[in-house]
Every structure is written in C-alpha cells, then in structure tokens.
Design a protein around this motif. Structure first.
Motif, PDB file in Angstrom:
ATOM      1  N   UNK A 108      48.794   9.308 -17.546  1.00  0.00           N
ATOM      2  CA  UNK A 108      48.896   9.479 -16.094  1.00  0.00           C
ATOM      3  C   UNK A 108      50.082  10.362 -15.746  1.00  0.00           C
ATOM      4  N   UNK A 109      51.212  10.128 -16.437  1.00  0.00           N
ATOM      5  CA  UNK A 109      52.405  10.915 -16.154  1.00  0.00           C
ATOM      6  C   UNK A 109      52.183  12.394 -16.475  1.00  0.00           C
ATOM      7  N   UNK A 110      51.522  12.680 -17.608  1.00  0.00           N
ATOM      8  CA  UNK A 110      51.303  14.074 -17.977  1.00  0.00           C
ATOM      9  C   UNK A 110      50.322  14.766 -17.041  1.00  0.00           C
ATOM     10  N   UNK A 111      49.211  14.103 -16.753  1.00  0.00           N
ATOM     11  CA  UNK A 111      48.206  14.737 -15.895  1.00  0.00           C
ATOM     12  C   UNK A 111      48.732  14.971 -14.490  1.00  0.00           C
ATOM     13  N   UNK A 112      49.615  14.074 -14.018  1.00  0.00           N
ATOM     14  CA  UNK A 112      50.171  14.266 -12.676  1.00  0.00           C
ATOM     15  C   UNK A 112      51.064  15.502 -12.599  1.00  0.00           C
ATOM     16  N   UNK A 113      51.582  15.972 -13.750  1.00  0.00           N
ATOM     17  CA  UNK A 113      52.450  17.154 -13.735  1.00  0.00           C
ATOM     18  C   UNK A 113      51.897  18.333 -14.490  1.00  0.00           C
ATOM     19  N   UNK A 114      50.672  18.252 -15.029  1.00  0.00           N
ATOM     20  CA  UNK A 114      50.067  19.353 -15.786  1.00  0.00           C
ATOM     21  C   UNK A 114      49.492  20.393 -14.814  1.00  0.00           C
ATOM     22  N   UNK A 115      50.091  21.591 -14.798  1.00  0.00           N
ATOM     23  CA  UNK A 115      49.650  22.614 -13.839  1.00  0.00           C
ATOM     24  C   UNK A 115      48.240  23.079 -14.159  1.00  0.00           C
ATOM     25  N   UNK A 116      47.928  23.236 -15.462  1.00  0.00           N
ATOM     26  CA  UNK A 116      46.584  23.702 -15.820  1.00  0.00           C
ATOM     27  C   UNK A 116      45.515  22.710 -15.373  1.00  0.00           C
ATOM     28  N   UNK A 117      45.823  21.399 -15.514  1.00  0.00           N
ATOM     29  CA  UNK A 117      44.856  20.393 -15.078  1.00  0.00           C
ATOM     30  C   UNK A 117      44.730  20.346 -13.552  1.00  0.00           C
ATOM     31  N   UNK A 118      45.895  20.405 -12.878  1.00  0.00           N
ATOM     32  CA  UNK A 118      45.858  20.330 -11.417  1.00  0.00           C
ATOM     33  C   UNK A 118      45.188  21.561 -10.815  1.00  0.00           C
ATOM     34  N   UNK A 119      45.231  22.681 -11.530  1.00  0.00           N
ATOM     35  CA  UNK A 119      44.583  23.895 -11.016  1.00  0.00           C
ATOM     36  C   UNK A 119      43.086  23.881 -11.236  1.00  0.00           C
ATOM     37  N   UNK A 120      42.624  22.995 -12.098  1.00  0.00           N
ATOM     38  CA  UNK A 120      41.191  22.944 -12.384  1.00  0.00           C
ATOM     39  C   UNK A 120      40.445  22.186 -11.284  1.00  0.00           C
ATOM     40  N   UNK A 121      39.123  22.373 -11.277  1.00  0.00           N
ATOM     41  CA  UNK A 121      38.286  21.673 -10.293  1.00  0.00           C
ATOM     42  C   UNK A 121      38.369  20.167 -10.490  1.00  0.00           C
ATOM     43  N   UNK A 122      38.421  19.742 -11.755  1.00  0.00           N
ATOM     44  CA  UNK A 122      38.488  18.310 -12.057  1.00  0.00           C
ATOM     45  C   UNK A 122      39.804  17.731 -11.573  1.00  0.00           C
ATOM     46  N   UNK A 123      40.903  18.494 -11.719  1.00  0.00           N
ATOM     47  CA  UNK A 123      42.190  18.014 -11.262  1.00  0.00           C
ATOM     48  C   UNK A 123      42.259  17.907  -9.752  1.00  0.00           C
ATOM     49  N   UNK A 124      41.683  18.904  -9.059  1.00  0.00           N
ATOM     50  CA  UNK A 124      41.670  18.855  -7.604  1.00  0.00           C
ATOM     51  C   UNK A 124      40.888  17.651  -7.096  1.00  0.00           C
ATOM     52  N   UNK A 125      39.786  17.361  -7.791  1.00  0.00           N
ATOM     53  CA  UNK A 125      38.985  16.203  -7.387  1.00  0.00           C
ATOM     54  C   UNK A 125      39.739  14.898  -7.625  1.00  0.00           C
ATOM     55  N   UNK A 126      40.495  14.814  -8.743  1.00  0.00           N
ATOM     56  CA  UNK A 126      41.278  13.614  -9.035  1.00  0.00           C
ATOM     57  C   UNK A 126      42.378  13.407  -8.005  1.00  0.00           C
ATOM     58  N   UNK A 127      43.007  14.515  -7.557  1.00  0.00           N
ATOM     59  CA  UNK A 127      44.033  14.400  -6.514  1.00  0.00           C
ATOM     60  C   UNK A 127      43.434  13.922  -5.204  1.00  0.00           C
ATOM     61  N   UNK A 128      42.246  14.461  -4.886  1.00  0.00           N
ATOM     62  CA  UNK A 128      41.606  14.067  -3.628  1.00  0.00           C
ATOM     63  C   UNK A 128      41.206  12.596  -3.640  1.00  0.00           C
ATOM     64  N   UNK A 129      40.823  12.090  -4.791  1.00  0.00           N
ATOM     65  CA  UNK A 129      40.400  10.691  -4.884  1.00  0.00           C
ATOM     66  C   UNK A 129      41.572   9.722  -5.056  1.00  0.00           C
ATOM     67  N   UNK A 130      42.759  10.239  -5.297  1.00  0.00           N
ATOM     68  CA  UNK A 130      43.914   9.365  -5.506  1.00  0.00           C
ATOM     69  C   UNK A 130      43.969   8.742  -6.884  1.00  0.00           C
ATOM     70  N   UNK A 131      43.279   9.350  -7.865  1.00  0.00           N
ATOM     71  CA  UNK A 131      43.249   8.768  -9.195  1.00  0.00           C
ATOM     72  C   UNK A 131      44.509   9.018 -10.001  1.00  0.00           C
ATOM     73  N   UNK A 132      45.373   9.903  -9.568  1.00  0.00           N
ATOM     74  CA  UNK A 132      46.568  10.230 -10.333  1.00  0.00           C
ATOM     75  C   UNK A 132      47.794   9.492  -9.837  1.00  0.00           C
ATOM     76  N   UNK A 133      47.641   8.525  -8.946  1.00  0.00           N
ATOM     77  CA  UNK A 133      48.778   7.723  -8.497  1.00  0.00           C
ATOM     78  C   UNK A 133      49.238   6.802  -9.625  1.00  0.00           C
ATOM     79  N   UNK A 134      50.429   6.357  -9.527  1.00  0.00           N
ATOM     80  CA  UNK A 134      50.945   5.399 -10.517  1.00  0.00           C
ATOM     81  C   UNK A 134      50.233   4.067 -10.341  1.00  0.00           C
ATOM     82  N   UNK A 135      50.214   3.223 -11.369  1.00  0.00           N
ATOM     83  CA  UNK A 135      49.497   1.939 -11.261  1.00  0.00           C
ATOM     84  C   UNK A 135      49.969   1.085 -10.112  1.00  0.00           C
TER      85      UNK A 135
END
Length: 409
Positions: free
Chosen positions: A20-47
């Motif tokens: 979770x910590x890595x994906x929340x700060x991975x620029x390549x992941x956040x720039x991807x369509x999958x990363x944008x969708x995860x941010x929109x859904x709130x899946x990258x928040x801390x537990x």
C-alpha cells in the motif's frame, strides 16, 4: 519473500502494508488507468482510513480477481484434498501415572492365583458344600470386624491442609472416602448377620485361623503410626479389590449355567398337573439354602454396581494421594506400597478353605504342623517382580466418582 512492482520495477518486501505504501507513492502506477481508478475508489488509503465503500483489493482485504486461478506457491490452483479445518490439533494432556495399575500389572499372576480358587468356582456352580461355606464365613467375619478399626486408624492419620478448594484436595477426598468406607463396613456386618438368619446358615464361632490372623495383623500394621496414609489406602483398596475380583470370578460360573432344561415335556404336563408331580423341584436350591445364600446374597453383594464403583473410588483415591505427594523418597514409598500389596494378596489367597473336586472341604493335613493348619507363606521380597440389600451406598467421594464415571460413558 520479495515482489517486484510491475510499473516501476521497484523490489519490496512481500507485505500488504509495504504494498500500500509503495503504490500510494509510485508515479508510474498513479499515472496508469488502473492507478487513477484506485485513487478514485479510495483503495490506496491506509488501513486506518479505509473507505467503507472501497473494494479493499489493494490492501489485501479481498482477493485479486486477476490471480484467482494461480497458487503463488504451487503453480496452477488444485482442488483441496481436505475440506476440514486446518487448525492444529490440540495436544492431549499427559496421563498421570497410576500406582494402582502399576501394582496390579506387576503382581498380576499372584493376584489371579489368589482370586481364582476352587472354592469360588464351586460357589458359582452351586456345588460347594455347606461346611466349606460356613467355615469361610466364620473367618470372613473376623476380617470384616477388623476392617472397622483399621479404617478408623487411617482417618486418624489425615491432616487436612489449608486450601482454597477443599473438595478438590486429595487429602479431603481421602477422608471423605474413608468415612463412607466405615459406614459401608458397618452395614456389611449387619448384612452378614441378616444373611445368616435369613438362610439359616449354621456358622460356628471360631478363632481366627493363621491366614486370617495374618490378614488382621496386616491391617493393624498398615494402619500403625510407622506406616504412611498411602500404605493404608493401598491395603484398603487391595482388600476391596480382592473381594470384587474373587466373586466376579465365582459369578462367571453362574452365567455359564443353563437357565432352564432343554427337555420338552408332553402337553398334558401343564403347570397345574406338574404341581403334584413327585419330581417337581420347586425352588432349585430349596434343599441347599447355603447355595441360595451364595447366589442371591454374597455373590450379588460383592459384584453389585455400587460395590464395583466403591472399589473404583478406592483405586482413584490411591492414585490421587500418590500423585499429590511431592516430598520424601518416592522409591521408598513405592517399595513400601508394593510390599503391602504383595502381603495382602498372599494372605487373601490362603483364607479360602481347601475343597476337593466335589466341593467338599478337604481334611487338614496333619503333617504340616501340630495344629493341623497349613503354614502361612508370604513372599516379602521387595525386590522381586447388585443386590437390593447391598450395604454399599455412597457419600461424597463415591458420589463424585459415580458422576465422573457416568459422564465419561
């Protein structure tokens, strides 16, 4: 134990928190369509900040659908061989050692010889003579009377300690059993007297024979101040155990006797006509009241369910007291208990009258000594290898033991 990010190639520990910590700060992941969708859904928040509307896939709270068909350790997913729980079975509790079982096993041959006498087999088959039964009964009464002061002396040895749970203390349970034993022995004396009157048994008053006197002396020695409480309890249990096993052996011969004759009678011999028949036996033991007393009173009494439970309670108290002892020399105590048990068996095997093949009492051998009695033989080498009117009821120790035996069944 490590994984590589598919987007930036960063290698990290295989851990949900690190993921979770890595994906929340991975620029390549956040720039991807999958990363944008995860941010929109709130899946990258801390537990601690989990979105109740999120899917929890990225935090490990739900399986990733893209990995559903792959077992990361075993390759392609295979059918489970067992659908049961994968919990580790509980480790069984270690069984406490049993002093009583040790004694029975160590002296099994001597115990069998002492409790399987011709007197008992004839008693079960109904071929024992009245003289042999009366002689044994006259000697057995001496032992029953000696048991009362014997148990009283054991009660005098008990010292109840200060404890938070009195009923679970082995010393208190021992005195509970001893109190019930005194009550049982009092009732047994009454039982013997009433049985003699009921079946008109002509039992003469005799002096104790050498074997009987030896058993009485053993009871006095085991309850003396020089002997421990455990030694006395071993002798008490050995006495009751010998009673039970001996008459169970006699009872085996009763069960093998045919219940009725296999001969078929003519139809005209109806019950009314047979009542006047000169061969009508009526009571099968009408002419032998001593056999009726054996089968209906003595054997039934010392094999009844209550008596068996009483003997089992005595055995349990022996083991409890033995396991509760944490001081002293255990080897010395074990040797003393083995010696007492050996002596009790030796005395028990010699109290039975000698009978011939017809169940008649054999004459005394005058060659053995001047009194006509056989010498007492005791191997004292310590290094060698129910009836309805049964007197056995129960007090606290027996009642507790009965509840445990019933619940175990």
């Amino acid at each position: 134990m490590r994984v590589r990010c598919h987007y930036c190639g960063y290698v990290r520990a295989k851990n949900t928190t690190r993921q979770v910590e890595h994906l929340a700060g991975c620029r390549d992941f956040l720039a991807s369509t999958e990363g944008q969708q995860a941010l929109a859904n709130g899946d990258l928040m801390t537990p601690g900040e989990a979105n109740p509307n999120g899917t929890d896939i990225w935090r490990g709270g739900a399986p990733n659908p893209n990995l559903a068909g792959v077992n990361p350790r075993k390759g392609p997913k295979q059918a489970r061989q067992s659908t049961g729980s994968m919990q580790t079975p509980a480790r069984p509790n270690a069984q406490k050692p049993s002093l009583a079982s040790h004694l029975v096993t160590r002296l099994s041959a001597a115990l069998t010889e002492a409790t399987q006498k011709p007197f008992l087999s004839h008693a079960g088959c109904g071929t024992l003579s009245a003289a042999a039964l009366n002689q044994w009964l006259a000697q057995e009464i001496h032992i029953s009377r000696a048991l009362v002061p014997f148990v009283g002396s054991l009660i005098g040895k008990v010292r109840i300690p200060e404890t938070s749970s009195l009923t679970s203390d082995s010393t208190y349970r021992a005195i509970d059993l001893l109190c019930s034993a005194v009550n049982n022995m009092k009732k047994e004396l009454e039982f013997l007297e009433s049985t003699k009157r009921k079946y008109n048994l002509r039992v003469d008053i005799e002096e104790p024979h050498p074997a009987t006197q030896g058993f009485i002396d053993l009871l006095a020695s085991a309850s003396s101040p020089q002997s421990s409480l455990l030694e006395g309890l071993v002798v008490l249990w050995a006495t009751e155990h010998c009673f039970c096993v001996s008459f169970q052996y006699a009872g085996n011969f009763m069960s093998t006797m045919p219940a009725s004759s296999s001969y078929q009678l003519p139809s005209y011999l109806n019950p009314a006509a047979s009542s006047s028949n000169m061969y009508s036996g009526g009571d099968k033991n009408a002419d032998n009241p001593h056999i009726t007393a054996l089968h209906d009173a003595f054997i039934q009494n010392w094999t009844s369910a209550n008596f068996v439970r009483f003997v089992s309670a005595c055995k349990s108290i022996v083991d409890e007291v033995a396991n509760a002892q944490t001081t002293g020399n255990g080897k010395t105590e074990m040797t003393a208990c083995e010696r007492r048990f050996r002596q009790a068996i030796a005395m028990w095997g010699q109290i039975w009258p000698e009978v011939d093949g017809m169940g008649e009492e054999e004459p005394a051998d005058d060659e053995v000594n001047g009194s006509g009695e056989k010498p007492i033989e005791i191997d004292d080498d310590v290094d060698a290898e129910g009836a309805a009117d049964s007197p056995y009821g129960g007090l606290g120790a027996i009642a507790a033991h009965n509840r445990e035996s019933i619940s175990a069944q």
